[in-house]
Design an enzyme around this catalytic site. Structure first.
Site, PDB file in Angstrom:
ATOM      1  N   HIS A 183      64.960  -5.703  72.341  1.00 16.63           N
ATOM      2  CA  HIS A 183      64.071  -4.605  71.937  1.00 16.63           C
ATOM      3  C   HIS A 183      64.443  -4.008  70.587  1.00 16.63           C
ATOM      4  O   HIS A 183      63.599  -3.412  69.914  1.00 16.63           O
ATOM      5  CB  HIS A 183      64.098  -3.518  73.016  1.00 16.63           C
ATOM      6  CG  HIS A 183      63.108  -2.422  72.820  1.00 16.63           C
ATOM      7  ND1 HIS A 183      61.748  -2.640  72.753  1.00 16.63           N
ATOM      8  CD2 HIS A 183      63.289  -1.068  72.666  1.00 16.63           C
ATOM      9  CE1 HIS A 183      61.121  -1.480  72.573  1.00 16.63           C
ATOM     10  NE2 HIS A 183      62.027  -0.519  72.526  1.00 16.63           N
TER      11      HIS A 183
ATOM     12  N   ASP B  12      62.752  -9.137  74.707  1.00 20.32           N
ATOM     13  CA  ASP B  12      62.621  -7.688  74.856  1.00 20.32           C
ATOM     14  C   ASP B  12      62.392  -7.334  76.335  1.00 20.32           C
ATOM     15  O   ASP B  12      61.360  -7.677  76.899  1.00 20.32           O
ATOM     16  CB  ASP B  12      61.440  -7.205  74.008  1.00 20.32           C
ATOM     17  CG  ASP B  12      61.365  -5.699  73.909  1.00 20.32           C
ATOM     18  OD1 ASP B  12      61.946  -4.994  74.760  1.00 20.32           O
ATOM     19  OD2 ASP B  12      60.714  -5.212  72.967  1.00 20.32           O
TER      20      ASP B  12
ATOM     21  N   TYR C 112      61.757   5.882  71.176  1.00 19.49           N
ATOM     22  CA  TYR C 112      62.377   6.796  72.137  1.00 19.49           C
ATOM     23  C   TYR C 112      63.869   6.958  71.848  1.00 19.49           C
ATOM     24  O   TYR C 112      64.591   5.982  71.648  1.00 19.49           O
ATOM     25  CB  TYR C 112      62.174   6.227  73.540  1.00 19.49           C
ATOM     26  CG  TYR C 112      62.743   7.054  74.657  1.00 19.49           C
ATOM     27  CD1 TYR C 112      62.100   8.213  75.080  1.00 19.49           C
ATOM     28  CD2 TYR C 112      63.908   6.657  75.300  1.00 19.49           C
ATOM     29  CE1 TYR C 112      62.610   8.959  76.133  1.00 19.49           C
ATOM     30  CE2 TYR C 112      64.426   7.399  76.356  1.00 19.49           C
ATOM     31  CZ  TYR C 112      63.773   8.556  76.761  1.00 19.49           C
ATOM     32  OH  TYR C 112      64.286   9.294  77.803  1.00 19.49           O
TER      33      TYR C 112
ATOM     34  N   SER D  23      58.794   0.722  69.014  1.00 17.47           N
ATOM     35  CA  SER D  23      58.764   1.083  70.417  1.00 17.47           C
ATOM     36  C   SER D  23      57.692   2.149  70.681  1.00 17.47           C
ATOM     37  O   SER D  23      56.519   1.912  70.406  1.00 17.47           O
ATOM     38  CB  SER D  23      60.155   1.545  70.856  1.00 17.47           C
ATOM     39  OG  SER D  23      60.225   1.694  72.254  1.00 17.47           O
ATOM     40  N   MET D  24      58.056   3.326  71.181  1.00 14.15           N
ATOM     41  CA  MET D  24      57.053   4.380  71.345  1.00 14.15           C
ATOM     42  C   MET D  24      56.425   4.762  70.010  1.00 14.15           C
ATOM     43  O   MET D  24      55.269   5.184  69.957  1.00 14.15           O
ATOM     44  CB  MET D  24      57.680   5.601  72.004  1.00 14.15           C
ATOM     45  CG  MET D  24      57.938   5.452  73.493  1.00 14.15           C
ATOM     46  SD  MET D  24      58.410   7.042  74.215  1.00 14.15           S
ATOM     47  CE  MET D  24      58.554   6.598  75.938  1.00 14.15           C
TER      48      MET D  24
END
Length: 423
Positions: free
Chosen positions: A364, A334, A216, A288-289
């Site tokens: 993260h 995270d 993201y 992540s995404m």
């Protein structure tokens, strides 16, 4: 006459001794049991694709009730195929082919029939390839296609998976660059995703393709550190920018598929640097995404044979259907996508996949460019994809066995490690 009889007896005895001394022909090995399998469909959750290669004649794969249908096995390496055994349940195929492929895309038919009667069929064939596929074109009943077992016999061809890649060592895998010289180019006219930069080995030869997908608000910078590392170990890497910075995981999964499609097309097209460099096998790494997108690509696109979701994020989705080898890399602190929230439940639900889970210190951003221990992360990712996309078992010791224990047992480096070794 007596002399002739004696001579004949002597010759006969000699032939008998020669016959007795001759070694028996080498038996074909069962290559398919427990290997990754995919299919066009399954009837329901109790008849999964994996049941056809689990060695248990009490479990079965069954397709939906339509034509055509297929089931494909990834043997993990190119092999000489000499025999295929089909053990049918009552719902059999009247017409079908057995096909082989080196890349899972282009298929050659090594057996065909339109008059099958089901039961237990032993087919003597002559073919080679890494992938073997049953292709059903006409059912023998009103139901689907149903196999207790789909067994492939033969022998490995023992060809080096990448003759231009030297034996890996801890030092060479932890270096910023591998043994191959690389170059980069920009993808002309990206289709289905925002932008793409390809890093590739300049050597002649063909290699697996790998798609890198950011998270993201991320850009190609997110995973830029990884592109030259992978390419210099024998991969053609496309580092992707998304259509928009806020694209959700589902969209990122579709963009991974689109980037893989365009990368393979460039490999099949003359007049560009990627021409002839793609062998048809694909993998993906995402953050992540983008890591959630990797899971979607593994679930939805059979061309993707292995994936590395890093700090993956994708709420309220079940990925138990993923059967391809998957390496989850997560970050201990995270606050966005902690492993216990996403990666660990996915790992535990994937009962038919080879899996690796490594949690390391950091937040993260730990897998991103400029963060985390890139020497170690690079070694693990290169080794995992070399093993599962190129069937190069020279990289296995860095993930399974005593060589990896220096990493796994170092609590300042690894805070949690799970795997399905030996692989």
């Amino acid at each position: 006459m007596t002399a002739l009889i004696g001579l004949a007896t002597t010759i006969g005895l000699a032939l008998t001794l020669l016959t007795a001394a001759a070694p028996p022909a080498a038996a074909a090995d069962l290559l398919s049991q427990g290997k990754p399998a995919t299919s066009s469909s399954t009837e329901n959750a109790s008849t999964p694709t994996s049941a056809a290669v689990d060695g248990n004649t009490g479990t079965r794969w069954s397709s939906t009730f339509s034509d055509p249908q297929w089931l494909s096995i990834d043997l993990g390496a190119t092999a000489a195929i000499s025999q295929v055994v089909l053990r049918w349940e009552a719902a059999y195929a009247r017409a079908f082919q057995i096909q082989t492929s080196d890349n899972g895309t282009t298929w050659a038919t090594i057996y065909s029939t339109t008059t099958s009667t089901g039961g237990a069929q032993t087919l003597d064939v002559n073919g080679h390839g890494r992938y073997v596929r049953f292709q059903g074109t006409r059912r023998g009943t009103a139901y689907g296609y149903s196999l207790w077992e789909f067994q492939v016999y033969g022998s490995g061809e023992d060809t080096p998976p990448a003759g231009d890649i030297p034996d890996p060592t801890t030092a060479s895998l932890e270096a910023a660059d591998g043994p191959l010289i690389t170059a980069t180019c920009t993808v002309p006219g990206p289709t289905g995703y925002g932008s793409g930069t390809v890093t590739y080995p300049t050597n002649s030869g063909s290699y697996p393709g790998v798609v890198l997908m950011p998270g993201y608000q991320g850009t190609q910078q997110n995973l830029q550190w990884l592109a030259p590392r992978l390419a210099s170990w024998g991969f053609v890497v496309i580092n992707v920018g998304t259509n928009t910075l806020t694209d959700d995981p589902a969209s990122r999964g579709r963009q991974i598929t689109a980037a893989g499609t365009q990368l393979l097309a460039l490999g099949d097209t003359t007049g560009n640097p990627m021409s002839g460099k793609l062998n048809g096998t694909l993998g993906a790494v995402g953050h992540s995404m983008g890591g959630g997108g990797v899971m979607a690509a593994l679930r939805d696109d059979s061309r993707f044979r292995a994936g590395v979701p890093t700090a993956p994020y994708y709420p309220n989705v079940n990925f138990s259907a993923v059967t391809d080898p998957t390496f989850f890399l997560t970050c201990q602190s995270d606050p966005v996508a902690h492993g216990d929230t996403y990666a660990v439940p996915w790992y535990n639900s994937m009962s038919q996949a080879e899996k690796l889970y490594i949690e390391v210190p950091g937040d993260h951003l730990c897998p991103m460019t400029g963060s985390g221990n890139k020497a170690k992360q690079g070694k693990w990712i290169v080794s995992f994809l070399s093993l599962w996309l190129r069937a190069d078992t020279r990289f296995s010791p860095f993930l399974c066995g005593p060589v990896r224990d220096a990493d796994r047992n170092n609590t300042s480096l690894v805070t949690r490690w799970m795997d399905t070794c030996s692989f």
